[in-house]
Design a protein around this motif. Structure first.
Motif, PDB file in Angstrom:
ATOM      1  N   HIS A  17       0.813  -1.218   0.000  1.00 59.22           N
ATOM      2  CA  HIS A  17       0.000   0.000   0.000  1.00 59.22           C
ATOM      3  C   HIS A  17       0.850   1.275   0.000  1.00 59.22           C
ATOM      4  O   HIS A  17       0.318   2.367  -0.061  1.00 59.22           O
ATOM      5  N   LYS A 130      -1.941   6.718  -2.730  1.00 64.24           N
ATOM      6  CA  LYS A 130      -2.123   6.394  -4.153  1.00 64.24           C
ATOM      7  C   LYS A 130      -3.378   7.046  -4.722  1.00 64.24           C
ATOM      8  O   LYS A 130      -4.064   6.453  -5.562  1.00 64.24           O
ATOM      9  N   LYS A 169       4.151   8.318  -4.088  1.00 65.16           N
ATOM     10  CA  LYS A 169       4.976   8.219  -5.277  1.00 65.16           C
ATOM     11  C   LYS A 169       5.235   9.594  -5.889  1.00 65.16           C
ATOM     12  O   LYS A 169       6.346   9.892  -6.305  1.00 65.16           O
TER      13      LYS A 169
END
Ligand SMILES: Nc1nc2c(ncn2[C@@H]2O[C@H](COP(=O)(O)OP(=O)(O)OP(=O)(O)O)[C@@H](O)[C@H]2O)c(=O)[nH]1
Ligand SMILES: [Mg+2]
Length: 606
Positions: A17, A130, A169
């Motif tokens: 995750h 995310k 990210k």
């Protein structure tokens, strides 16, 4: 008193995750690095196997300075085999960042780690990560996360529970979805605001709970933990309080605190600090380290008991010793004993029976990581079929049961039911989400061995499979075995394409032309349920010029290649996985006299 200059947090989540990516991002934006220190992704997943598999195996500490406050962050592994370690490191923290994937939502391991965090009295901050994913269902996932906390008995937490949205990210976090995507600082500010600094009693004697272990070839054992009360200094003599009321004296030779990616030597550290201590060779996880003249005893934490075991032995195949640097039983023993120094959930039976060692751990992945590490170091070994660890409870033989969670497209659910039912799994719950079915089963752990590969095959790779230990229950029924028999080579030599061409009509082959095989090696899976001895080296009678075994007119299916875990889960009781630095081969463990005759006959026949 509450220390204001420090925050201790742990990052927990289901596997993948984004925990390590988030820690990476925190380091990049808040740490002090030279450019060349931050090359690549997930710098924290530093060992070779972590990098190759893209998973975290060991919990790791880092620390950054943010607005004059030191923030200690512990990154944890998400895979269920390493759940015990996560549970222990929660001891070091006051707050937990609970990451939830914006598309997947809370998963089985989210529930497990979150329940442990709530039990440990940590204040959770939900990070929906995310959110950049095109299939993100961010708002739904927030609701699911809140529901989960409520379900786990965290009503009073809900009142001032905060949720933050992130893309680890892309390197940003934000409190509202309408805010611009900027940096990770909103998350750091939230940590400062919502997580309390460590509560300490300055005047109490020094105490620390040994929470994780590290090992270095230079200094030996390293104990990591958070100082609960008082302080410690380098050179100080301390008391190690062990289980069963024993106590030993030892001296702290070096004391470290965490700093960015590394450790910094200090002369002293105080309550609230997370430290690494060198010099306490006798200390084990769960022991209390305290002052000699003012002993304190902290509640012990336990280490999970193994649930799965395998027999390790030297490589006894005819091809043994061709590649490995370490091939003897003594080398194997020394290596396994050394592993016990740091791999706390591992057990090795020192009893050596005919060069065999019983090695028990937390699951197939836990043991596979050890085997993989050993083959990289140059070991050759044979490993038998994994077995679950049975236990006698009140005189009754019991076996572990697990909860199995499966997410699969609705039209594939039938084949899932068939597979799981065939392994004595019982459906407990079922719901749908979009085109997907989410099902929860109870299943004997024996039934899980080899299930994942089969499930992926029968659902064209669409099933998401997770499982967690539930409880021990009385043993009933047989263990499932492989439906298909295998093809065993009756000869030694090089595989010939012509022979394979005939064999592949009745089998799924494991070998390709030119590969070397030996008598007793498994070369394919029979399409029927019986084992069959074959000659994969047979050459075409007329053209015995073609020794290398290639023939342009032959169309061969690519051989089935096994990953280490798949191989371990494939073999049956009378078979072994042969592991060398470059090869994984499957073989029959022992050829009995009858097998030899049968093999000899079969070789003549083919
Ligand atoms: N799209 C997207 N992908 C992400 C994000 N964060 C992480 N990932 C990807 O998700 C994968 C898993 O990330 P990790 O950080 O290794 O996950 P983890 O939680 O540490 O995994 P374990 O340590 O194995 O439990 C990697 O491929 C990351 O690149 C994100 O914010 N957005
Ligand atoms: Mg990770």
């Amino acid at each position: 008193m509450i220390r204001k200059d420090i925050r201790n947090i742990v990052i927990i989540a289901h596997v993948d995750h984004g925990k390590t990516t988030l820690v990476d991002c925190i380091l990049r934006q808040c740490g002090h690095f030279r450019e060349n220190q931050l090359v690549g992704d997930c710098i924290l997943d530093s060992n070779a196997i972590e990098r190759e598999r893209g998973i975290t195996i060991l919990a790791k500490n880092i620390a950054v300075q943010y607005k004059g406050v030191k923030i200690n962050v512990v990154d944890t592994p998400g895979h269920a085999d390493f759940g015990g370690e996560v549970e222990r490191v929660l001891q070091m923290a006051d707050g937990a960042l609970v990451l939830v994937d914006a598309a997947e939502g809370p998963m089985p391991q989210t529930r497990f780690v979150l329940s442990k965090a709530i039990e440990a009295g940590l204040r959770p901050i939900v990070v929906v990560n995310k959110i950049d994913r095109p299939d993100a269902r961010t708002k739904e996932v927030v609701d699911e996360a809140f529901e989960l906390i409520l379900e786990l008995g965290g009503e009073e937490l809900l009142e001032n529970l905060t949720c933050i949205f992130a893309s680890a990210k892309q390197g940003f976090a934000k409190l509202s979805l309408d805010d611009p995507d900027e940096d990770i600082y909103p998350l750091m500010d939230l940590i400062l605001e919502k997580v309390s600094g460590p509560e300490i009693d300055e005047h109490a004697g020094g105490s620390l709970l040994a929470t994780t272990l590290d090992w270095s070839d230079y200094v030996g054992r390293i104990i990591i933990g958070r100082i609960r009360s008082g302080s410690f200094s380098a050179g100080q003599e301390v008391l190690i309080q062990k289980a069963d009321n024993q106590a030993l004296k030892a001296r702290i030779t070096t004391l470290y605190v965490f700093d960015d990616l590394g450790r910094r030597e200090v002369i002293g550290a105080a309550a609230g600090d997370i430290v690494a201590i060198v010099g306490l060779e006798e200390a084990e996880i769960g022991d209390t380290i305290c002052q000699v003249d003012n002993p304190v005893l902290l509640p012990r934490i336990s280490v999970d008991q193994p649930t799965l075991e395998m027999v390790f032995s030297i490589n006894s195949s005819p091809m043994a010793g061709r590649e490995g640097k370490y091939v003897t039983s003594r080398q194997l023993r020394t290596r396994l004993m050394k592993e016990l120094e740091r791999n706390v959930a591992l057990q090795v039976d020192a009893e050596e029976v005919g060069d065999m060692f019983r090695v028990a751990g937390r699951g197939v992945l836990h043991l596979a990581v050890l085997i993989e590490t050993m083959r990289r170091e140059g070991f050759e070994l044979s490993v038998g079929k994994p077995r679950v660890v049975f236990k006698k409870i009140d005189g009754v033989e019991c076996e572990p049961y697990e909860h199995l969670f499966i997410e699969v497209p609705g039209d594939k659910f039938g084949s899932v039911m068939e597979l799981v039912g065939g392994r004595r799994g019982e459906l407990l719950e079922m719901k749908s989400r979009g085109d997907y079915v989410l099902a929860k089963f109870s299943i004997p752990a024996r039934g899980l061995i080899g299930l994942r590969t089969r499930m992926l095959n029968s659902t064209q790779g669409t099933a998401i499979v997770n499982h967690r230990f539930d409880e021990y229950r009385p043993v009933e029924g047989d263990a499932p075995s492989r439906n298909n028999g295998v093809m065993i080579s009756g000869v030694s030599g090089r595989v010939n394409a012509f022979a394979l061409n005939t064999l592949q009509e009745r089998a799924d082959m494991f070998v390709a032309p030119g590969e070397e095989v030996y008598e007793g090696m498994l070369v394919g899976e029979n399409s029927r349920n019986n084992d069959l001895a074959v000659n994969p080296t047979r050459e075409k009678k007329l053209s015995n010029m073609r020794a290398s075994g290639t023939d342009d007119n032959i169309l061969l299916k690519p051989p089935r290649k096994f990953t280490l875990e798949a191989a371990l889960e494939y073999v049956e009781d009378d078979e072994l996985v042969e592991i060398t630095p470059t090869q994984i081969r499957l073989r029959k463990a022992l050829l009995r006299e009858n097998d030899r005759k049968r093999l000899a006959r079969a070789t003549v026949e083919t």
